[in-house]
Scaffold this motif. Structure first.
Motif, PDB file in Angstrom:
ATOM      1  N   PHE A  73       4.771   0.271  -4.257  1.00 49.72           N
ATOM      2  CA  PHE A  73       5.502  -0.893  -3.751  1.00 49.72           C
ATOM      3  C   PHE A  73       6.296  -1.554  -4.878  1.00 49.72           C
ATOM      4  CE2 PHE A  73       1.961  -0.268  -0.886  1.00 49.72           C
ATOM      5  CZ  PHE A  73       2.549  -0.426   0.373  1.00 49.72           C
ATOM      6  N   ASP A  74       7.588  -1.722  -4.630  1.00 53.89           N
ATOM      7  CA  ASP A  74       8.440  -2.397  -5.617  1.00 53.89           C
ATOM      8  C   ASP A  74       8.296  -3.906  -5.546  1.00 53.89           C
ATOM      9  OD1 ASP A  74       9.489  -0.037  -6.596  1.00 53.89           O
ATOM     10  OD2 ASP A  74      11.066   0.034  -5.074  1.00 53.89           O
ATOM     11  N   ASP A  75       7.926  -4.400  -4.390  1.00 53.91           N
ATOM     12  CA  ASP A  75       7.909  -5.845  -4.151  1.00 53.91           C
ATOM     13  C   ASP A  75       6.505  -6.292  -3.755  1.00 53.91           C
ATOM     14  OD1 ASP A  75       8.268  -8.242  -2.023  1.00 53.91           O
ATOM     15  OD2 ASP A  75       9.813  -8.342  -3.579  1.00 53.91           O
ATOM     16  N   VAL A  76       5.990  -7.327  -4.418  1.00 55.10           N
ATOM     17  CA  VAL A  76       4.637  -7.791  -4.147  1.00 55.10           C
ATOM     18  C   VAL A  76       4.510  -8.381  -2.744  1.00 55.10           C
ATOM     19  CG1 VAL A  76       4.951 -10.141  -5.067  1.00 55.10           C
ATOM     20  CG2 VAL A  76       2.689  -9.043  -5.177  1.00 55.10           C
ATOM     21  N   HIS A  96     -10.719   0.056  -8.961  1.00 53.94           N
ATOM     22  CA  HIS A  96      -9.531  -0.247  -9.760  1.00 53.94           C
ATOM     23  C   HIS A  96      -8.492   0.876  -9.633  1.00 53.94           C
ATOM     24  CE1 HIS A  96     -13.429  -1.386 -11.579  1.00 53.94           C
ATOM     25  NE2 HIS A  96     -12.904  -2.598 -11.535  1.00 53.94           N
ATOM     26  N   TRP A  97      -8.965   2.118  -9.691  1.00 55.90           N
ATOM     27  CA  TRP A  97      -8.048   3.252  -9.604  1.00 55.90           C
ATOM     28  C   TRP A  97      -7.392   3.302  -8.231  1.00 55.90           C
ATOM     29  CZ3 TRP A  97      -7.542   7.647  -6.612  1.00 55.90           C
ATOM     30  CH2 TRP A  97      -6.633   8.616  -7.107  1.00 55.90           C
ATOM     31  N   TYR A  98      -8.183   3.149  -7.174  1.00 60.09           N
ATOM     32  CA  TYR A  98      -7.629   3.184  -5.817  1.00 60.09           C
ATOM     33  C   TYR A  98      -6.605   2.065  -5.614  1.00 60.09           C
ATOM     34  CZ  TYR A  98     -10.806   6.716  -3.895  1.00 60.09           C
ATOM     35  OH  TYR A  98     -11.464   7.889  -3.616  1.00 60.09           O
ATOM     36  N   ALA A  99      -6.924   0.855  -6.103  1.00 58.83           N
ATOM     37  CA  ALA A  99      -6.022  -0.286  -5.915  1.00 58.83           C
ATOM     38  C   ALA A  99      -4.684  -0.051  -6.601  1.00 58.83           C
ATOM     39  CB  ALA A  99      -6.676  -1.563  -6.448  1.00 58.83           C
ATOM     40  N   MET A 100      -4.717   0.448  -7.831  1.00 61.11           N
ATOM     41  CA  MET A 100      -3.470   0.667  -8.573  1.00 61.11           C
ATOM     42  C   MET A 100      -2.707   1.878  -8.046  1.00 61.11           C
ATOM     43  SD  MET A 100      -4.397  -0.456 -12.492  1.00 61.11           S
ATOM     44  CE  MET A 100      -6.082   0.102 -12.556  1.00 61.11           C
ATOM     45  N   GLN A 101      -3.439   2.882  -7.635  1.00 59.10           N
ATOM     46  CA  GLN A 101      -2.798   4.075  -7.084  1.00 59.10           C
ATOM     47  C   GLN A 101      -2.036   3.736  -5.793  1.00 59.10           C
ATOM     48  OE1 GLN A 101      -3.033   6.687  -8.976  1.00 59.10           O
ATOM     49  NE2 GLN A 101      -1.875   8.127  -7.731  1.00 59.10           N
ATOM     50  N   SER A 112       0.528  -0.262 -21.671  1.00 59.65           N
ATOM     51  CA  SER A 112      -0.193   1.017 -21.663  1.00 59.65           C
ATOM     52  C   SER A 112      -0.775   1.314 -20.287  1.00 59.65           C
ATOM     53  CB  SER A 112      -1.306   1.010 -22.707  1.00 59.65           C
ATOM     54  OG  SER A 112      -2.286   0.033 -22.403  1.00 59.65           O
ATOM     55  N   LEU A 113      -1.131   0.278 -19.550  1.00 58.47           N
ATOM     56  CA  LEU A 113      -1.661   0.463 -18.196  1.00 58.47           C
ATOM     57  C   LEU A 113      -0.535   0.761 -17.206  1.00 58.47           C
ATOM     58  CD1 LEU A 113      -4.193   0.422 -16.452  1.00 58.47           C
ATOM     59  CD2 LEU A 113      -3.917  -2.040 -16.187  1.00 58.47           C
ATOM     60  N   LEU A 114       0.581   0.067 -17.364  1.00 61.06           N
ATOM     61  CA  LEU A 114       1.728   0.306 -16.476  1.00 61.06           C
ATOM     62  C   LEU A 114       2.273   1.725 -16.661  1.00 61.06           C
ATOM     63  CD1 LEU A 114       3.617  -3.107 -16.839  1.00 61.06           C
ATOM     64  CD2 LEU A 114       2.083  -2.396 -14.999  1.00 61.06           C
ATOM     65  N   GLU A 115       2.193   2.238 -17.879  1.00 63.78           N
ATOM     66  CA  GLU A 115       2.652   3.607 -18.148  1.00 63.78           C
ATOM     67  C   GLU A 115       1.722   4.643 -17.514  1.00 63.78           C
ATOM     68  OE1 GLU A 115       2.885   3.783 -22.369  1.00 63.78           O
ATOM     69  OE2 GLU A 115       4.588   2.379 -22.486  1.00 63.78           O
ATOM     70  N   LYS A 116       0.471   4.266 -17.349  1.00 58.69           N
ATOM     71  CA  LYS A 116      -0.514   5.176 -16.753  1.00 58.69           C
ATOM     72  C   LYS A 116      -0.298   5.317 -15.247  1.00 58.69           C
ATOM     73  CE  LYS A 116      -4.248   7.406 -18.312  1.00 58.69           C
ATOM     74  NZ  LYS A 116      -4.280   8.227 -19.526  1.00 58.69           N
ATOM     75  N   PHE A 117       0.200   4.241 -14.629  1.00 56.67           N
ATOM     76  CA  PHE A 117       0.459   4.245 -13.186  1.00 56.67           C
ATOM     77  C   PHE A 117       1.941   3.935 -12.976  1.00 56.67           C
ATOM     78  CE2 PHE A 117      -4.012   3.408 -13.701  1.00 56.67           C
ATOM     79  CZ  PHE A 117      -4.615   4.137 -12.686  1.00 56.67           C
ATOM     80  N   ILE A 118       2.771   4.938 -13.110  1.00 55.47           N
ATOM     81  CA  ILE A 118       4.222   4.763 -13.013  1.00 55.47           C
ATOM     82  C   ILE A 118       4.578   4.170 -11.648  1.00 55.47           C
ATOM     83  CG2 ILE A 118       6.474   5.915 -13.094  1.00 55.47           C
ATOM     84  CD1 ILE A 118       4.944   5.911 -15.743  1.00 55.47           C
ATOM     85  N   GLY A 119       5.349   3.096 -11.706  1.00 55.16           N
ATOM     86  CA  GLY A 119       5.739   2.413 -10.476  1.00 55.16           C
ATOM     87  C   GLY A 119       5.114   1.029 -10.374  1.00 55.16           C
ATOM     88  N   ILE A 146       6.051  -7.339   0.020  1.00 55.68           N
ATOM     89  CA  ILE A 146       5.904  -6.227   0.967  1.00 55.68           C
ATOM     90  C   ILE A 146       4.486  -5.665   0.880  1.00 55.68           C
ATOM     91  CG2 ILE A 146       6.712  -3.903   1.548  1.00 55.68           C
ATOM     92  CD1 ILE A 146       9.454  -4.708   0.400  1.00 55.68           C
ATOM     93  N   ALA A 147       3.981  -5.538  -0.360  1.00 55.32           N
ATOM     94  CA  ALA A 147       2.627  -5.015  -0.560  1.00 55.32           C
ATOM     95  C   ALA A 147       1.588  -5.936   0.081  1.00 55.32           C
ATOM     96  CB  ALA A 147       2.347  -4.862  -2.052  1.00 55.32           C
ATOM     97  N   LEU A 148       1.772  -7.231  -0.087  1.00 54.20           N
ATOM     98  CA  LEU A 148       0.830  -8.204   0.468  1.00 54.20           C
ATOM     99  C   LEU A 148       0.834  -8.157   1.998  1.00 54.20           C
ATOM    100  CD1 LEU A 148      -1.187 -10.441  -0.136  1.00 54.20           C
ATOM    101  CD2 LEU A 148       0.707 -12.067  -0.232  1.00 54.20           C
ATOM    102  N   LYS A 149       2.026  -8.064   2.579  1.00 53.26           N
ATOM    103  CA  LYS A 149       2.137  -7.991   4.036  1.00 53.26           C
ATOM    104  C   LYS A 149       1.430  -6.753   4.570  1.00 53.26           C
ATOM    105  CE  LYS A 149       5.570  -8.056   7.768  1.00 53.26           C
ATOM    106  NZ  LYS A 149       7.022  -8.081   8.099  1.00 53.26           N
ATOM    107  N   LYS A 150       1.609  -5.640   3.865  1.00 55.34           N
ATOM    108  CA  LYS A 150       0.983  -4.374   4.278  1.00 55.34           C
ATOM    109  C   LYS A 150      -0.546  -4.465   4.151  1.00 55.34           C
ATOM    110  CE  LYS A 150       1.945  -0.098   5.574  1.00 55.34           C
ATOM    111  NZ  LYS A 150       2.660   0.177   6.843  1.00 55.34           N
ATOM    112  N   LEU A 151      -0.996  -5.129   3.079  1.00 51.47           N
ATOM    113  CA  LEU A 151      -2.432  -5.259   2.848  1.00 51.47           C
ATOM    114  C   LEU A 151      -3.142  -6.026   3.955  1.00 51.47           C
ATOM    115  CD1 LEU A 151      -2.677  -6.178  -0.950  1.00 51.47           C
ATOM    116  CD2 LEU A 151      -3.565  -4.135   0.128  1.00 51.47           C
ATOM    117  N   LEU A 152      -2.480  -7.027   4.477  1.00 47.83           N
ATOM    118  CA  LEU A 152      -3.116  -7.931   5.431  1.00 47.83           C
ATOM    119  C   LEU A 152      -3.146  -7.392   6.858  1.00 47.83           C
ATOM    120  CD1 LEU A 152      -1.620 -11.260   4.050  1.00 47.83           C
ATOM    121  CD2 LEU A 152      -3.995 -10.519   3.865  1.00 47.83           C
TER     122      LEU A 152
END
Length: 662
Positions: free
Chosen positions: A263-266, A253-258, A196-203, A268-274
């Motif tokens: 990002f399809d790959d964790v 929580h909203w900003y983090a998920m938005q 239900s949470l994944l459906e709320k934030f498609i992707g 890539i997301a982690l590299k971008k975050l750092l």
């Protein structure tokens, strides 16, 4: 772990809970979460140290409701602190408890000391399976719930982060009153599923969702550590979502998920975050985030294998769960010997302070909840944190008189781990005035101790003698119990230690004895009672304990005892010394149990907290009777001169005080 604000975000801002009927299904309780929440749900005060009798009846009613609805229940408890990742968080929370502990308020929230034991007693009575994780229980709850086709019921925001196959039910969204429908009964509940949470934030995917949650901060990741990352996320999202941001949703929580849903790959997301993090701290933060993510994505999975071991008898009470576990093993194509080796290999990875593999029998006792986590944490860390309760700031901690009881056991552990080394110090954190202090205890004087490896080969008499010495009870003193059933003996020993070491006046001891009389001998019962039976020679669970008293006198006595308890809630001011003393008794009783369990329970006992510990009654009795000039006459009048009850009270009092100068 717990993520601040996530519970409100999921339940209220996003409204992701859906109503379901619980009937003919399986549920797994996070034990630590549930018994704390149960106490709150029952609206019981924490001020007086614990309303265990009321808590006991509420919990029994809860599990009876699940039985009526044909719901199979299994409970998982937290184990020991196996690493230091949460130490700073534990110490911060413990200091907050110290801050609360000296503030007198009916609304104070410091969960009573013996809730866990009371809860376990109920599970035993109702034949409900339970087990303890080796370490923190969240991961194990998730894995076991998935293996055993269970809904997971708890009150912990972390469970919104896990991929639970059946889903997560917050405990306070369960209506524990069965509802009749056609030919069956059910409990109404609200269910959350991660879909239900994944459906709320498609992707979003489970992997990127776990990273998003970690960025919001938990017990392992400090919010200040990831603040530069979050500033970057907030700026990026606000630019891309300009004029689309609902003010109601502007939470971390909203900003983090938005941000993370793009990002399809964790990786890539982690590299971008750092990117906003400096070189000096980048590696450390990356490791913390990876570790936290893995706990959500690949939760620890060891308890299912305990179903193959006959050592954990508490786990095997429900044949349906045992069958599900066996089917899982069949899929893995593992026989019992392979499972045993798998368990032992996992245990061998947990090392003591001096890098020794901790004996398997200690872990077996821990998972069966027959051993306190104190002993494992002392072996691993040489330290343990004692949680403060309602106390007097100027007085020593309620643990000070209880700690010496367990020191001989801790010396056994250190001797086994240190071998020839002279280092025999341990650290116990407890309250000193208004601060949580690091207090050192030197065990060098306990030279002549038992070899840990020989512990289970000691005779019953040798083990009883060890426990008696820990409680400073001599053979002569124990002889005073000879005319009393053995069900009472361990209780009497604990009370004798408390009464003598605390140098109390008789009113405190009478308060405890009369609490016992109230719960065991004054329950309404029509059983015929012969006049010549000596009640103290009977087992606690013998129905002949319910004395045949004239109904009018019985009702009068019970009303008097009830009135004593009720008056306490009308008070404007409280005498904290009475509450402090009640909590001293609880720590002494708890540590006495720890020692008895460490020695493989040489003393059996049937008196549990709900039989004799009711904080409001203890307080009210002491407050009402401590100024009476002739306490004996006052008690005689309280019990309408009912000879049989007064004889029991006096016999118990004399057994405890016979060798004490009072």
């Amino acid at each position: 772990m717990g993520i601040r604000g996530l519970q409100t975000f999921i339940e209220q801002k996003l409204s992701l809970l859906n109503e379901i009927e619980l009937h003919n299904c399986n549920v797994l309780f996070d034990g630590n979460s549930i018994y704390h929440q149960m106490y709150k749900e029952c609206h019981l005060t924490c001020l007086f140290g614990g309303e265990y009798d009321k808590f006991y009846h509420h919990c029994k009613q809860l599990f009876e409701s699940f039985r009526i609805c044909q719901i199979n229940v299994i409970v998982v408890f937290d184990g020991a602190r196996l690493d230091d990742r949460k130490l700073s968080t534990v110490l911060q929370r413990s200091q907050k408890r110290v801050d609360y502990s000296t503030k007198m308020s009916v609304n104070i929230e410091l969960s009573p000391l013996l809730l866990r034991q009371t809860f376990i007693n109920i599970l035993n009575e109702m034949n409900i399976p339970y087990i303890s994780a080796l370490g923190e229980g969240d991961d194990e709850c998730v894995s076991l719930a998935n293996h055993l086709d269970c809904y997971l019921i708890a009150r912990d925001s972390d469970y919104y982060c896990y991929n639970l196959l059946k889903g997560y039910i917050p405990f306070d969204y369960v209506d524990v009153n069965p509802i009749k429908k056609n030919s069956y009964s059910y409990l109404s509940a609200q269910l959350f599923t991660i879909d239900s949470l994944l459906e709320k934030f498609i992707g979003l995917k489970p992997s990127t969702l776990s990273l998003a949650f970690c960025l919001c901060g938990n017990d392992y990741i400090n919010e200040n550590t990831v603040e530069p990352i979050f500033n970057h996320i907030t700026t990026t999202v606000e630019k891309s979502e300009k004029n689309k941001i609902n003010k109601n949703n502007r939470t971390k929580h909203w900003y983090a998920m938005q941000w993370m849903k793009h990002f399809d790959d964790v990786e890539i997301a982690l590299k971008k975050l750092l990117e906003p993090i400096g070189k000096t701290s980048k590696k450390k933060i990356e490791m913390q985030l990876r570790s936290a993510c893995q706990s959500y994505l690949n939760p620890t999975d060891t308890l299912i294998y305990r179903f193959a071991s006959l050592k954990n008898e508490n786990l095997l009470k429900n044949v349906y769960f045992v069958q599900l576990a066996r089917e899982y093993f069949d899929k893995l194509d593992m026989n019992d010997e392979q499972i045993r080796i798998h368990i032992e290999n996992g245990l061998s990875e947990i090392k003591s302070k001096n890098n020794h593999s901790i004996p398997t029998f200690l872990f077996d006792s821990l998972t069966d909840l027959h051993l306190s986590v104190t002993f494992i944490e002392i072996l691993i860390h040489r330290s343990f944190v004692c949680s403060a309760h309602v106390e007097i700031e100027q007085e020593p901690s309620i643990y000070v008189d209880a700690i010496p009881i367990v020191l001989p056991c801790l010396a056994i552990l250190l001797k086994w781990d240190n071998k020839e080394e002279d280092d025999q110090d341990i650290i116990l954190y407890h309250r000193v005035h208004k601060q949580l202090k690091r207090c050192k205890y030197d065990l060098i004087d306990y030279n002549d101790v038992i070899d840990l490896n020989q512990l289970n080969s000691l005779s019953l008499i040798e083990r009883q003698d060890f426990v008696s010495k820990c409680l400073k009870i001599s053979f002569t003193q124990q002889e005073q119990y000879n005319h009393i059933h053995t069900d009472y003996h361990f209780w009497l020993m604990s009370l004798q230690y408390w009464y003598s070491i605390r140098h109390l006046t008789p009113v405190y001891l009478y308060a405890i004895i009369i609490s016992l009389i109230k719960s065991i001998h004054l329950i309404d019962n029509d059983t015929f009672q012969l006049d010549d039976i000596e009640l103290l020679t009977l087992s606690i669970n013998d129905n002949r304990n319910h004395i045949q008293i004239d109904p009018v006198i019985r009702r009068t006595i019970k009303l008097k005892l009830k009135d004593i308890s009720k008056k306490v809630y009308d008070l404007k001011k409280f005498d904290c010394s009475i509450i402090h003393e009640f909590n001293c008794l609880q720590t002494i009783y708890m540590y006495s149990i720890h020692v008895n369990e460490f020695l493989n329970q040489p003393f059996s006992y049937k008196i549990f907290p709900h039989h004799f510990l009711c904080g409001s009654f203890f307080y009210a009795f002491v407050e009402h009777y401590e100024t009476k000039r002739n306490l004996s006459d006052a008690i005689s009048a309280l019990f309408e001169k009912e000879t049989k009850l007064l004889t029991i009270i006096n016999n118990l009092f004399m057994a405890i005080t016979s060798d004490i100068g009072c």
